[in-house]
Design an enzyme around this catalytic site. Structure first.
Site: not given
Length: 589
Positions: A121, A167
């Protein structure tokens, strides 16, 4: 003991090697039983391998090779082993709890949906989810450890003329997409020949999608798997996709403008990392599918825009770059209409569905059987909830027991949940693909599937006897545990599995010993041994402070070798120590 005396003892023990005095009584008794006149010949060892080690297919040649490998310890007994040499063999690297010679031994010709897949992830993050650097280094590290699914969040750069990986809506510093792609190509098959899936979280305009398509095709060339049709009717097998790269993403959606995060919000969330214990919080126990340590969490959905935005309503759907769309081999998406629609099985096509750990937890309460049925043909990806800003992880068993193939973890972190993930993928030669148990793949005559809530009968019992441990003296500084005395070690041993099987027990703490002898046995009844992981941890008892970490391992129960085995221990991040190991007896009854 004075400091000077301790140092003298330390120097002496530094040169100390395991000798006859350290052999447990039970091992001495076995040696006496399988030897003659103090010597264990190849014939004796062959019988020992079959009867005690339960290696029914062991050959005389294997027994002979054990004698040959240790003959330097038996200068006067070249035809066999004396007690000390036999003890060295049992505690040596050639006697592990998993059969390393098996390699990849699962059937690899079934569809991808029939396998648990080692999944990362936010694979590009070097640390926490809010302010760490983005880099290709954690991607390389993950691939070297056998991870087969790499996740990249792709965004336009500040000039809107190139693509970066970061991100979104955080203070993470970006890395160029092309750098990540090139590193994936270089290291994809270092640890395993089986395919690497790149999951893309796409926040691009159509012109940049076209640029990504060009980057991907030029970087990967012939090793890129493109199915040719818009949707696959069934997933190909890992065997047919050896040394191939697969792209998986949602149908491209409208570019979302990144929003800056207020400094005070970042500061307040960034402190969460301090909550992590030195070796990671205990894995939350699944009780009725409600995670024990999450019971006070908000019930609202995760604030993870990349995953939770409705994927059936994309204003720019007609503007999708066609060359980008052709790259997508595994289509992802959440149909409108709630769980019932999400979990519908289409006989004419397969897809990937993503749910957060909390969404899966809630879905399991009301749609457990439907999830299992969905994962028989389709792929389910589970990802960490948005509040895990310190890159911690969750209990992977809730995903696995429902057949979820891609249980996505923050591989750059550490802790007990990650140790369980590492343990699962030590199976099948560490290739990153583990065949799911048959009960998760089959339906009954009336369409019935595995019920995770059903009370199941006990299938077998695993008996674990912890004899002793050794090696800390060489792998740790002599003052690491206590400044002036040897450590006080104890062992935690147990099972990570379905709720009925999950348990942890521990030995007594032994005072002042670098080579502790516990000689304690534990029994673990198992209802679903196919999903059970043996957990072992060593800690050093500290009366005044938090206990110190002394090593850990996690092993797939279904691949354990019975008998007396040397179990290597690993550090908090899963790296194996050079010397630290336990002598353990494993038995199924």
């Amino acid at each position: 003991m004075s400091k000077q005396t301790y140092r003298v003892c330390f120097c002496f023990r530094r040169r100390f090697k395991l000798a006859v005095a350290e052999v447990p009584d039970e091992i001495k008794a076995l040696f006496d039983l399988y030897s003659a006149n103090g010597i264990m010949t190849a014939d004796h060892i062959h019988r020992f391998l079959i009867e005690v080690q339960k290696q029914e297919k062991a050959t005389f040649e294997e027994a002979q090779s054990i004698v040959e490998s240790l003959k330097h310890l038996s200068l006067f007994h070249r035809k066999g082993l004396h007690l000390e040499a036999f003890f060295k063999y049992l505690f040596g690297d050639t006697n592990p709890p998993l059969d390393l010679k098996l390699g990849v031994h699962h059937d690899m010709t079934a569809p991808l949906s029939h396998y648990f897949i080692y999944t990362g992830h936010n694979s590009y993050l070097t640390g926490n989810q809010l302010s760490s650097d983005c880099s290709d280094v954690p991607i390389i590290n993950a691939l070297k450890k056998g991870v087969r699914v790499i996740e990249l969040d792709i965004w336009p750069n500040s000039d809107k003329d190139d693509v970066e990986v970061l991100h979104g809506r955080t203070l993470t510093t970006p890395v160029q997409l092309i750098k990540c792609l090139r590193s994936i190509k270089e290291h994809a098959f270092t640890a395993s020949e089986f395919p690497v899936v790149i999951t893309l979280e796409d926040h691009l305009t159509p012109d940049l999608q076209a640029k990504v398509a060009q980057m991907v095709t030029q970087t990967f060339g012939d090793i890129l798997f493109t199915p040719g049709s818009e949707c696959l009717k069934e997933f190909p097998s890992p065997e047919s996709l050896k040394r191939r790269i697969i792209i998986s993403t949602k149908p491209p959606k409208e570019y979302l403008e990144a929003k800056e995060i207020k400094d005070k919000e970042s500061d307040s969330k960034g402190n969460a990392a301090s909550d992590e214990e030195a070796w990671g919080k205990e894995i939350p126990i699944l009780k009725g599918h409600i995670l024990a340590d999450d019971k006070n969490e908000s019930d609202k959905d995760d604030d993870d825009a990349e995953e939770d935005l409705d994927e059936g309503d994309h204003k720019l759907q007609h503007d999708i770059a066609p060359e980008y769309k052709r790259l997508i081999a595994i289509h992802a998406g959440k149909p409108k209409g709630g769980l019932d629609e999400c979990l519908k099985v289409d006989p004419d096509k397969v897809r990937r569905l993503s749910l957060s750990e909390q969404q899966l937890e809630k879905a399991a309460e009301t749609h457990g059987k439907e999830i299992v049925r969905f994962t028989q043909r389709n792929i389910l990806r589970v990802y960490p909830k948005g509040t895990r800003v310190n890159s911690s992880n969750y209990n992977p068993l809730i995903g696995w027991m429902h057949g979820a193939q891609m249980v996505a973890f923050n591989m750059q972190g550490y802790g007990r949940s990650l140790w369980s993930m590492q343990g699962m993928f030590r199976a099948n030669g560490g290739c990153g693909f583990v065949k799911k148990p048959s009960f998760l793949l089959k339906s009954g005559p009336h369409g019935e599937v595995f019920d995770t809530k059903a009370k199941l009968p006990m299938q077998k019992t695993l008996k674990v006897k912890i004899y002793m441990g050794e090696g800390w003296f060489y792998d740790f500084q002599h003052t690491h545990f206590d400044a002036y005395s040897p450590p006080d070690f104890y062992v935690r041993v147990g099972i990570a599995g379905v709720p009925a099987d999950t348990v942890m027990k521990k030995t007594r703490a032994l005072e002042d010993s670098w080579i502790p002898f516990w000689n304690e046995e534990f029994e673990f009844p198992l209802t679903v041994p196919e999903l059970a992981l043996l957990r072992i941890e060593v800690h050093e008892y500290d009366m005044s402070e938090k206990d110190d970490f002394g090593g850990q391992t996690c092993l797939p129960v279904w691949e354990l070798r019975e008998g007396i085995r040397a179990v290597p221990l690993h550090d908090r991040k899963g790296e194996r120590y050079k010397c630290v190991k336990l002598l353990v007896r494993l038995e199924f009854v």
